[in-house]
Write a protein that holds these residues in place. Structure first.
Motif, mmCIF file in Angstrom:
data_model
loop_
_atom_site.group_PDB
_atom_site.id
_atom_site.type_symbol
_atom_site.label_atom_id
_atom_site.label_comp_id
_atom_site.label_asym_id
_atom_site.label_seq_id
_atom_site.Cartn_x
_atom_site.Cartn_y
_atom_site.Cartn_z
ATOM 1 N N ILE A 147 -6.277 -24.646 34.267
ATOM 2 C CA ILE A 147 -5.259 -23.588 34.185
ATOM 3 C C ILE A 147 -5.886 -22.227 33.891
ATOM 4 O O ILE A 147 -5.215 -21.201 33.987
ATOM 5 C CB ILE A 147 -4.180 -23.914 33.133
ATOM 6 C CG1 ILE A 147 -4.768 -23.896 31.714
ATOM 7 C CG2 ILE A 147 -3.524 -25.241 33.417
ATOM 8 C CD1 ILE A 147 -3.715 -24.078 30.637
ATOM 9 N N VAL A 148 -7.178 -22.214 33.521
ATOM 10 C CA VAL A 148 -7.862 -20.945 33.225
ATOM 11 C C VAL A 148 -8.353 -20.336 34.536
ATOM 12 O O VAL A 148 -9.132 -20.947 35.266
ATOM 13 C CB VAL A 148 -9.045 -21.163 32.260
ATOM 14 C CG1 VAL A 148 -9.780 -19.848 31.996
ATOM 15 C CG2 VAL A 148 -8.543 -21.767 30.951
ATOM 16 N N ARG A 180 1.724 -20.799 36.771
ATOM 17 C CA ARG A 180 3.131 -20.399 36.840
ATOM 18 C C ARG A 180 3.982 -21.471 37.522
ATOM 19 O O ARG A 180 5.103 -21.761 37.089
ATOM 20 C CB ARG A 180 3.265 -19.062 37.580
ATOM 21 C CG ARG A 180 2.617 -17.921 36.816
ATOM 22 C CD ARG A 180 2.921 -16.560 37.402
ATOM 23 N NE ARG A 180 2.348 -15.505 36.591
ATOM 24 C CZ ARG A 180 2.908 -14.993 35.505
ATOM 25 N NH1 ARG A 180 4.086 -15.453 35.112
ATOM 26 N NH2 ARG A 180 2.326 -14.046 34.812
ATOM 27 N N GLU A 181 3.438 -22.081 38.569
ATOM 28 C CA GLU A 181 4.186 -23.150 39.233
ATOM 29 C C GLU A 181 4.356 -24.348 38.296
ATOM 30 O O GLU A 181 5.440 -24.921 38.180
ATOM 31 C CB GLU A 181 3.455 -23.588 40.510
ATOM 32 C CG GLU A 181 4.196 -24.663 41.285
ATOM 33 C CD GLU A 181 3.433 -25.116 42.520
ATOM 34 O OE1 GLU A 181 3.869 -26.092 43.148
ATOM 35 O OE2 GLU A 181 2.401 -24.498 42.843
ATOM 36 N N GLU A 182 3.274 -24.713 37.619
ATOM 37 C CA GLU A 182 3.315 -25.822 36.656
ATOM 38 C C GLU A 182 4.335 -25.533 35.565
ATOM 39 O O GLU A 182 5.090 -26.410 35.139
ATOM 40 C CB GLU A 182 1.924 -26.002 36.034
ATOM 41 C CG GLU A 182 1.804 -27.145 35.066
ATOM 42 C CD GLU A 182 1.457 -28.457 35.726
ATOM 43 O OE1 GLU A 182 1.531 -29.477 35.043
ATOM 44 O OE2 GLU A 182 1.134 -28.459 36.934
ATOM 45 N N ASN A 242 7.879 -19.210 26.660
ATOM 46 C CA ASN A 242 7.292 -18.277 27.618
ATOM 47 C C ASN A 242 5.851 -18.710 27.883
ATOM 48 O O ASN A 242 5.333 -19.622 27.229
ATOM 49 C CB ASN A 242 7.386 -16.822 27.134
ATOM 50 C CG ASN A 242 6.684 -16.595 25.803
ATOM 51 O OD1 ASN A 242 5.583 -17.106 25.574
ATOM 52 N ND2 ASN A 242 7.313 -15.837 24.907
ATOM 53 N N LEU A 243 5.199 -18.077 28.835
ATOM 54 C CA LEU A 243 3.871 -18.522 29.260
ATOM 55 C C LEU A 243 2.847 -18.409 28.131
ATOM 56 O O LEU A 243 1.987 -19.284 27.961
ATOM 57 C CB LEU A 243 3.414 -17.714 30.471
ATOM 58 C CG LEU A 243 2.286 -18.309 31.312
ATOM 59 C CD1 LEU A 243 2.585 -19.744 31.717
ATOM 60 C CD2 LEU A 243 2.038 -17.449 32.555
ATOM 61 N N TYR A 244 2.945 -17.357 27.324
ATOM 62 C CA TYR A 244 2.016 -17.194 26.202
ATOM 63 C C TYR A 244 2.194 -18.313 25.183
ATOM 64 O O TYR A 244 1.220 -18.901 24.698
ATOM 65 C CB TYR A 244 2.226 -15.836 25.529
ATOM 66 C CG TYR A 244 1.425 -15.661 24.267
ATOM 67 C CD1 TYR A 244 0.068 -15.353 24.314
ATOM 68 C CD2 TYR A 244 2.026 -15.831 23.013
ATOM 69 C CE1 TYR A 244 -0.675 -15.207 23.145
ATOM 70 C CE2 TYR A 244 1.292 -15.695 21.850
ATOM 71 C CZ TYR A 244 -0.053 -15.376 21.926
ATOM 72 O OH TYR A 244 -0.778 -15.250 20.769
ATOM 73 N N ALA A 264 -1.534 -30.511 32.271
ATOM 74 C CA ALA A 264 -2.320 -29.285 32.399
ATOM 75 C C ALA A 264 -1.811 -28.243 31.418
ATOM 76 O O ALA A 264 -2.588 -27.536 30.785
ATOM 77 C CB ALA A 264 -2.236 -28.741 33.825
ATOM 78 N N LEU A 265 -0.498 -28.180 31.265
ATOM 79 C CA LEU A 265 0.118 -27.159 30.429
ATOM 80 C C LEU A 265 1.375 -27.747 29.797
ATOM 81 O O LEU A 265 2.159 -28.420 30.465
ATOM 82 C CB LEU A 265 0.480 -25.943 31.293
ATOM 83 C CG LEU A 265 1.056 -24.718 30.591
ATOM 84 C CD1 LEU A 265 -0.015 -24.047 29.736
ATOM 85 C CD2 LEU A 265 1.605 -23.728 31.612
ATOM 86 N N MET A 266 1.548 -27.527 28.506
ATOM 87 C CA MET A 266 2.782 -27.959 27.845
ATOM 88 C C MET A 266 3.885 -26.989 28.212
ATOM 89 O O MET A 266 3.810 -25.804 27.891
ATOM 90 C CB MET A 266 2.583 -28.018 26.334
ATOM 91 C CG MET A 266 1.689 -29.152 25.891
ATOM 92 S SD MET A 266 1.739 -29.434 24.113
ATOM 93 C CE MET A 266 3.441 -29.985 23.903
#
Length: 512
Positions: A147-148, A180-182, A242-244, A264-266
């Protein structure tokens, strides 16, 4: 001549690059220096077996491995892969000029396969910050690091694959995740809903207020009244991450090793519900090598403590400071780390040991004084930090058997988001203040003005209930949230009265 490869160590939720220096000279022994723990010292045995099973050979010479900087304690098994590659290059079995351009992580099995490690996300962020071209990680951690952006991330399943990659004879698959899609595909993916709840409209209202202002809640009621079911649905009406916030939450779970290979991302807020036998270290974090506890794993989400009086007193008391500071500092002789702990606390409890004190139909069988003794297991200072005390009554048969559609979580969440938007504008420019529950006393006086009638009502409540200064502030904050939900710029007397009503445990009649 010493050979250098690069790995990384995690302290708190931030990473530090570790230089792995390998020097091979005449002799017969292996040495690892640079404050390694037992897992790092044992790495030479794993590395030797992995190299031999990969059709290469471990040099029968003196090998000194230095992990720099040498004054930082090194722990875990994530340095295995970097050490193995350094030994292969130092012994002339591998020529890889690009080795210094990559940060390398991975635990080696005896057969040369690469096992997952913790803390890959903060390490990937640090690697990009320090200008590394890429990152080589275990295959199971690849999506987490992917994700980075602006960093080449490769997942490897074995030592042989990594050797062939640096030789240029085979390619590793580059992993990249569209953050963003994830995020937006899974941001509201919940398995429960408030539409499942029959009756309990007053409890739903209290939880809506809590979600709108980020307030802590305690639910008091008899067994089977729905406390746990309602608590589990609080998550579904909170504003989406939010994304942050999603990245920050993912970092904590990465450090704790709580992410699966598919994650990949919570994208949803965490909901942590530890058992009442939990220790204070497991709750707030700590250990010989400090790790995040349940309150940090609940960061940006909900911590649910079911059967609150059954938790050990020491466990509950260590939460008092994190509830105020929204972070926890863990100090050791040579190390101090900060973990974020901005969570909503929702607790539940029976009113007495038998569970039926103040029950409308069943009689309490507890002896005199037992109710007060049971309630005193939860200290007054902790209760002061809980904004809403909500009595949960049993659902009657009419509501339970009703076929009428209950309000869904999506509709409630719309109102909550609208109230949060008001608060976002109100606290614009203030660091770490995003909701009414987080504002300090200075801001409280500015945004929670009440008229003369409200002052008189609050004075009477303070005198009758014997409220503390902290409880006074909590009432004002809850009143402000109720006004925000109603779309009112000023706090009205009805908002204040409703907020005072949510101080059940301060009222007479709860003393037994």
């Amino acid at each position: 001549m010493p050979v250098k490869t690069f790995s990384s160590a995690v302290f708190g939720i931030d990473a530090t690059t570790i230089t792995v220096e390998v020097n091979i000279t005449s002799g017969t022994k292996y040495f690892i220096v640079g404050l390694p723990d037992n897992a790092v010292r044992e790495s030479m045995l794993r590395v030797e077996s992995a190299i031999n099973t990969s059709s290469y050979h471990m040099p029968r010479q003196k090998i000194v491995v230095n992990l720099a900087p040498a004054d930082i304690r090194k722990e875990g098994s994530s340095y295995d892969l970097a050490i193995a590659l350094g030994i292969l290059e130092g012994s002339g079995q591998l020529e890889a000029r690009a080795l210094s351009e990559f940060l390398i992580l991975g635990e080696l099995s005896l057969d040369g396969s690469i096992q997952p490690v913790r803390g890959v996300l903060p390490i990937a962020i640090q690697a990009r910050k320090e200008g590394f071209k890429g990152l080589i990680v275990p295959e199971a951690n690849a999506r987490e690091a992917g994700i980075v952006k602006d960093l080449e991330v490769y997942g490897a399943a074995s030592l042989l694959q990594v050797i062939d990659f640096f030789r240029g004879t085979a390619a590793l698959k580059r992993v990249s995740v569209d953050t963003r899609e994830e995020f937006f595909n899974n941001v509201s993916n919940y398995g429960t809903d408030f539409s499942d709840v029959r009756g309990q409209e007053n409890i739903k209202r209290a939880l809506e207020i809590a979600a709108a202002g980020g307030h802590n809640v305690i639910l008091i009621g008899p067994p089977g009244s729905g406390k746990t079911m309602l608590a589990k649905r609080l998550l579904t009406i909170l504003p989406p991450l939010n994304l942050y916030e999603a990245l920050e939450t993912t970092k904590i779970h990465s450090v704790a090793g709580k992410l699966s290979a598919s994650d990949a991302l919570m994208t949803t807020r965490p909901f942590r519900a530890p058992h009442h036998t939990i220790s204070d270290v497991a709750l707030v974090g700590g250990g010989a090598y400090p790790q995040p506890g349940e309150i940090s794993l609940a960061h940006n989400g909900v911590l649910f403590l079911d059967e609150l009086p059954e938790f050990k007193r020491t466990v509950l008391e260590v939460m008092r400071q994190p509830l105020e500071e929204r972070k926890v500092t863990i100090s050791r002789a040579k190390l101090s780390v900060d973990y974020p702990a901005s969570f909503m606390l929702i607790a539940s409890m029976n009113p007495c040991p038998c569970g039926y004190y103040n029950h409308p139909e069943r009689e309490c069988t507890c002896p005199p004084g037992m109710v007060q003794k049971y309630l005193s297991k939860v200290s007054g200072p902790l209760l002061d930090r809980i904004d809403l005390h909500v009595e949960v009554t049993p659902v009657n048969f009419t509501d339970l058997s009703s076929e009428a559609a209950a309000e869904s979580s999506a509709l409630i969440r719309e109102r909550v988001i609208k109230a949060r938007d008001v608060q976002t504008k109100r606290f614009e420019g203030l660091k770490d203040v995003n909701s009414n529950a987080q504002m300090d006393s200075g801001k409280l006086r500015e945004v929670c003005y009440i008229d003369g009638a409200g002052q008189l009502l609050l004075k009477k409540a303070m005198e009758r209930l014997g409220l503390s200064a902290r409880a006074y502030d909590r009432i004002l904050k809850v009143s402000r949230t109720i006004a925000d939900l109603a779309g009112d710029e000023n706090i009205r007397i009805e908002h204040l009265a409703e907020a005072i009503h949510y101080r059940s445990l301060d009222r007479e009649g709860w003393a037994g």
